[in-house]
Design an enzyme around this catalytic site. Sequence first.
Site, short mmCIF file in Angstrom:
data_model
loop_
_atom_site.label_atom_id
_atom_site.label_comp_id
_atom_site.label_asym_id
_atom_site.label_seq_id
_atom_site.Cartn_x
_atom_site.Cartn_y
_atom_site.Cartn_z
N TYR A 190 0.84 -1.21 0.00
CA TYR A 190 0.00 0.00 0.00
C TYR A 190 0.88 1.25 0.00
O TYR A 190 0.60 2.23 -0.69
CB TYR A 190 -0.91 -0.03 1.23
CG TYR A 190 -1.74 1.22 1.43
CD1 TYR A 190 -2.73 1.58 0.53
CD2 TYR A 190 -1.52 2.05 2.53
CE1 TYR A 190 -3.48 2.74 0.71
CE2 TYR A 190 -2.26 3.20 2.72
CZ TYR A 190 -3.24 3.54 1.80
OH TYR A 190 -3.97 4.68 1.98
N GLN B 84 -16.34 7.16 0.63
CA GLN B 84 -15.18 7.12 -0.26
C GLN B 84 -15.35 5.90 -1.16
O GLN B 84 -15.55 4.78 -0.66
CB GLN B 84 -13.90 6.99 0.56
CG GLN B 84 -12.64 6.92 -0.28
CD GLN B 84 -11.51 6.21 0.46
OE1 GLN B 84 -11.63 5.06 0.82
NE2 GLN B 84 -10.43 6.92 0.69
N LYS C 5 -13.75 3.43 -3.92
CA LYS C 5 -12.47 3.00 -4.50
C LYS C 5 -12.67 2.68 -5.98
O LYS C 5 -13.66 2.04 -6.36
CB LYS C 5 -11.98 1.73 -3.80
CG LYS C 5 -11.72 1.89 -2.31
CD LYS C 5 -10.40 2.56 -2.06
CE LYS C 5 -9.98 2.46 -0.61
NZ LYS C 5 -8.95 3.45 -0.28
N ASP D 151 -11.33 7.37 -4.70
CA ASP D 151 -9.92 7.07 -4.40
C ASP D 151 -9.37 6.02 -5.35
O ASP D 151 -9.82 4.88 -5.36
CB ASP D 151 -9.84 6.55 -2.95
CG ASP D 151 -8.42 6.43 -2.45
OD1 ASP D 151 -7.48 6.72 -3.21
OD2 ASP D 151 -8.24 6.02 -1.28
N GLU E 55 -9.15 11.43 -4.88
CA GLU E 55 -8.07 11.10 -3.93
C GLU E 55 -6.96 10.30 -4.60
O GLU E 55 -7.23 9.27 -5.23
CB GLU E 55 -8.69 10.33 -2.77
CG GLU E 55 -7.71 9.99 -1.67
CD GLU E 55 -8.43 9.47 -0.42
OE1 GLU E 55 -9.55 9.92 -0.11
OE2 GLU E 55 -7.85 8.59 0.27
N ASP F 182 -3.09 11.33 -0.41
CA ASP F 182 -3.08 10.36 0.68
C ASP F 182 -1.68 9.73 0.76
O ASP F 182 -0.81 10.23 1.47
CB ASP F 182 -4.17 9.30 0.44
CG ASP F 182 -4.27 8.28 1.56
OD1 ASP F 182 -3.42 8.28 2.45
OD2 ASP F 182 -5.19 7.44 1.54
N LYS G 165 -2.80 9.58 7.38
CA LYS G 165 -2.66 8.34 8.14
C LYS G 165 -1.72 8.68 9.31
O LYS G 165 -0.57 9.09 9.08
CB LYS G 165 -2.05 7.22 7.28
CG LYS G 165 -2.82 6.95 5.99
CD LYS G 165 -4.15 6.30 6.25
CE LYS G 165 -4.97 6.06 4.99
NZ LYS G 165 -5.75 7.23 4.53
N ALA H 280 -3.90 3.43 8.09
CA ALA H 280 -4.04 2.48 6.99
C ALA H 280 -4.92 1.31 7.43
O ALA H 280 -5.79 0.86 6.70
CB ALA H 280 -2.66 1.99 6.55
N TRP I 161 -11.75 7.35 9.43
CA TRP I 161 -12.02 5.98 9.01
C TRP I 161 -11.34 5.04 9.98
O TRP I 161 -10.17 5.24 10.32
CB TRP I 161 -11.46 5.75 7.59
CG TRP I 161 -11.73 4.38 7.07
CD1 TRP I 161 -12.83 3.98 6.35
CD2 TRP I 161 -10.90 3.22 7.20
NE1 TRP I 161 -12.72 2.64 6.05
CE2 TRP I 161 -11.56 2.16 6.56
CE3 TRP I 161 -9.66 2.98 7.81
CZ2 TRP I 161 -11.03 0.87 6.50
CZ3 TRP I 161 -9.13 1.71 7.77
CH2 TRP I 161 -9.81 0.66 7.12
#
Length: 367
Positions: A56, A162, A164, A193, A218, A241, A265, A294, A320
Amino acid sequence: MKIERIHVHQALLPVVGEPYRMSHTTVHELDSTLVEVVTADGRHGWGETCPLGPVYQPHHALGARAALEQIAPGLVGTEIDSPRRLAQRMDELLAGHGYAKAALDAAVLDLLGQELGVPVSTLLGGALVDRVPSYYSVIVGTPEDSARSAAAAVAAGYPRVQVKIGGRDLEQDVETVHRVWEAVGYRARLAVDANRAMTAAHALQFDRLTADVPFVLEQPCNTLGEMALLRGRLTHPVALDENTEDVDTVLRAVTEGLADAFSFKVTRLGGPTRAAQARDLCALRSVPHTVDDAWGGSVVAAACLHLAATVEPHLLEGVWIAQDYIEGHHDPQRPVVVQDGHLAVPQGPGLGVTPDPASLTPLATYG
Ligand code: 0XW
Ligand code: MG
């Protein structure tokens, strides 16, 4: 506070239900590392760091543990009276590796809060609220599934969703955004995102083909350089991000106007103390941001919530937490859960959550 011992524990966090799908990685189980710092006067402070798998961002569970192995012996037996002293000492022991140091930063804040009888939010500048908005993250899926999942999140009270996208044809991403907008409309704020999956050219096309839908785009591209290429050419505001690898990058992005928003994060920025610096930079220029991590269990969630409580509410995009995707709580007595799309800030003292070591796998003890 004299540090007598540091325990490192592991918690494996399987993803419940479907695997968590993002543009270029799918995760089935997360490997979380918890630190328990024990002081000579018998207090226990907790911290946690949980990279979202190894790709990630340039963080991974084994890396966090190797960094802790490098740092922890040098902290044992020392007096740590503040997060600043801790940061200074950790930097003398290891350069970089903020995401591992983050767990120790949280643990020392937890200890200080307990000693002073105040919540960690007070140590971070003071809570402005005791409840913060969360947001729901819809995994990469078919346009129909994404729309259904977004609508369910809104019905459950989430004020922000959000979605993805990425790692597939442009057409599917464009269709997904339109379907979600039809299903949700103005009932929730939208972020889309791509988790770094798009080329700048792809992002420009996607932006134009979705110009009628209001959302924050994002992290469409991989590098900060590519993100800079997009400035001034997009219809949608953009959020950074993964690129915000440290507070210095946040400073650059804020001063050079590289982002309209951030998805922070806390462990990536080096822990709550460093993340509070990013909060302040954003406040100076009225840049909205999330306060997330994360992944992680209750300790990560509590650290996020204490910081989020100190953010000016009009700049807080949401918090989140991984709780929707994992089972159980590190501290079943004081579970951190989303209710009506919002989260209560733990009351402390300290972080206000105390994991049960018996529910964790011991990995190492220093001291
Ligand atoms: C939605 N998140 C906060 C959860 C996953 O860790 C990924 C992350 C993101 O925004 O990329
Ligand atoms: Mg993101």
